[in-house]
Design a protein around this motif. Structure first.
Motif, PDB file in Angstrom:
ATOM      1  N   VAL A  75      33.752  36.793  67.806  1.00  0.00           N
ATOM      2  CA  VAL A  75      33.902  38.086  68.488  1.00  0.00           C
ATOM      3  C   VAL A  75      34.130  39.195  67.471  1.00  0.00           C
ATOM      4  N   GLU A  76      34.969  38.926  66.470  1.00  0.00           N
ATOM      5  CA  GLU A  76      35.205  39.927  65.420  1.00  0.00           C
ATOM      6  C   GLU A  76      33.907  40.292  64.710  1.00  0.00           C
ATOM      7  N   GLY A  77      33.115  39.281  64.379  1.00  0.00           N
ATOM      8  CA  GLY A  77      31.850  39.530  63.693  1.00  0.00           C
ATOM      9  C   GLY A  77      30.882  40.345  64.538  1.00  0.00           C
ATOM     10  N   ALA A  78      30.838  40.045  65.826  1.00  0.00           N
ATOM     11  CA  ALA A  78      29.944  40.778  66.727  1.00  0.00           C
ATOM     12  C   ALA A  78      30.392  42.220  66.904  1.00  0.00           C
ATOM     13  N   LEU A  79      31.701  42.433  67.069  1.00  0.00           N
ATOM     14  CA  LEU A  79      32.203  43.781  67.348  1.00  0.00           C
ATOM     15  C   LEU A  79      32.219  44.676  66.117  1.00  0.00           C
ATOM     16  N   ASP A  80      32.252  44.077  64.921  1.00  0.00           N
ATOM     17  CA  ASP A  80      32.154  44.897  63.706  1.00  0.00           C
ATOM     18  C   ASP A  80      30.913  45.783  63.768  1.00  0.00           C
ATOM     19  N   VAL A  98      38.801  43.223  70.005  1.00  0.00           N
ATOM     20  CA  VAL A  98      38.621  41.778  69.919  1.00  0.00           C
ATOM     21  C   VAL A  98      39.523  41.084  70.925  1.00  0.00           C
ATOM     22  N   GLU A  99      40.749  41.571  71.045  1.00  0.00           N
ATOM     23  CA  GLU A  99      41.740  40.909  71.905  1.00  0.00           C
ATOM     24  C   GLU A  99      41.299  40.891  73.369  1.00  0.00           C
TER      25      GLU A  99
END
Length: 428
Positions: A160-165, A182-183
């Motif tokens: 999720v972190e990678g996608a939202l970056d 992310v949360e």
């Protein structure tokens, strides 16, 4: 024992759900291999109407194991809403299997789908805004979230972190929307994990072993041939392979195992969303077909564009899918028409095309070359053999069969499960 594929041979909404449901009593597994909740099937059983979106139609057949394959993108909230709705109506959903490799529609995929479509303005695709396309894009870009990721929170959070970056830059700087955290995304996805866990399986292994054991497996396509991302009216298409070739990649069953490929076509044609549609009727006859045929989207409620049967599309679909049979639906909708036109070729700036133009621009400018057939006035909803049909209805079916290049093995004459004429066995 066969592996049988059922696909839409036009632009969707042909009645695949009913066709699959009718075969349900003869099969052991029904597999959805592509798409998401951007389309739906309507099945009528004993006067009861069931609208399915993510779940395979086989969920309604006792003893059948329904499978959501790896080629499907899953909105977990919709999945469980659909399951709960069926449970309240007494349907047993305990056999449902979900591929561990299927991709999950994250909340940010839905957001991006909607804002992108609005941003396109008059160039819009006609997406349902349910996040299907962006989820498939994430899959291809290798930043997607799969069902199995829900069972390891650390992996899920990293993905999720990678996608939202990337996506938050797009949302904030291009579309002027707030950033997604992310949360909130992880929390949204994890709330379904434990309920989903018992359904998750290595579905390619299960399906191949079932075929080894002589079981009958039915593969049910979402969307349709003319919406296939490779072979449809690009870019006005869906984001997956809705043709028979998508079965192999979307289920993990190899091509040598497939025995029958059944294409479902309406006795006329419809389309939802944007894009070329050569036989479209923008007059009272189009309104007649829409009203009489109940042509409103199962998922969206949008009115469908209506037109005459297009034999060029049928021939193309037969070729692309390697069809062995057609199921012709909604023949009863045409009852009462004095003449029924059929598109047998296209005219593009004075040039006749008997086959689908390879150039999208030519297809966009195609005008239908129509041949008229005599209609009938008799009620055909109680017909159960081909001979029960009025002579003109028989002639119409035989003409479509000859024009379309594949035998018509079944004919729908009403919405009910039993309102079908079987001319050839679809399983044996």
């Amino acid at each position: 024992m066969p592996a049988v594929v059922v696909v839409g041979a036009q632009w969707g909404d042909e009645g695949k759900g009913k066709a699959t449901d009718q075969l349900g009593a003869q099969v052991d597994y029904v597999v959805k291999f592509n798409g998401g909740n951007n389309a739906g099937h309507t099945v009528v059983i004993d006067g009861e109407k069931y609208a399915l979106h993510l779940l395979p139609s086989g969920i309604l057949s006792p003893g059948v194991t329904p499978v959501i394959g790896n080629g499907v993108v899953i909105d977990l909230e919709v999945l469980f809403q659909e399951i709960d709705a069926l449970v309240t109506r007494g349907v047993d959903v305990s056999r449902l299997l979900v591929s561990s490799a299927a991709h999950v529609i994250a909340p940010y995929n839905r957001t991006i789908d909607k804002v992108t479509e609005r941003f396109l303005g008059k160039r819009k695709i006609g997406t349902t805004g349910r996040g299907i396309g962006p989820t498939y894009a994430d899959k291809i870009n290798r930043v997607g979230i799969r069902v199995q990721d829900l069972f390891d929170e650390n992996i899920l959070r990293q993905k999720v972190e990678g996608a939202l970056d990337q996506k938050n830059h797009l949302l904030v700087k291009v579309y002027n929307r707030r950033a997604i955290t992310v949360e909130e995304t992880v929390e949204d996805l994890l709330r379904y994990a434990e309920r989903l866990r018992p359904m998750v399986a290595d579905t390619p292994l299960i399906l191949n072993r079932a075929l080894d054991a002589g079981k009958i497996v039915l593969f049910e396509g979402g969307q349709a041939t003319m919406l296939d991302v490779d072979h449809g009216t690009y870019p006005f298409v869906t984001s997956s392979n809705a043709t028979a070739g998508g079965v192999c990649t979307g289920s993990g069953v190899g091509p040598t195992r497939i025995d029958r490929v059944i294409g479902v076509v309406k006795a006329y044609a419809t389309r939802v969303g944007e894009g070329p549609f050569p036989t479209e009727l923008l007059d009272e006859m189009g309104e007649f077909l829409r009203a009489t045929g109940g042509e409103f989207g199962v998922t969206t409620g949008r009115p469908r564009r209506c037109g005459w049967y297009d034999a060029v599309v049928a021939r193309y679909s037969s070729r692309i899918n390697g069809l062995t049979d057609f199921v012709l639906t909604k023949l009863d909708v045409l009852t009462g028409l004095e003449k029924i036109p059929v598109c047998v070729a296209y005219d593009v700036d004075g040039v006749r095309y008997d086959e689908m133009p390879a150039d999208q621009s030519n297809f966009h400018h195609a005008k239908p070359v129509l041949v008229e057939y005599d209609g009938w006035t008799e009620d055909i909803t109680q017909a159960r053999t081909f001979e029960d049909l009025p002579v003109n209805a028989q002639r119409y079916v035989l003409a479509l069969e000859e024009l379309s290049g594949t035998r018509i093995s079944a004919i729908g004459v009403g919405p009910g499960r039993d309102a079908t004429i079987l001319r050839h066995d679809l399983i044996g």
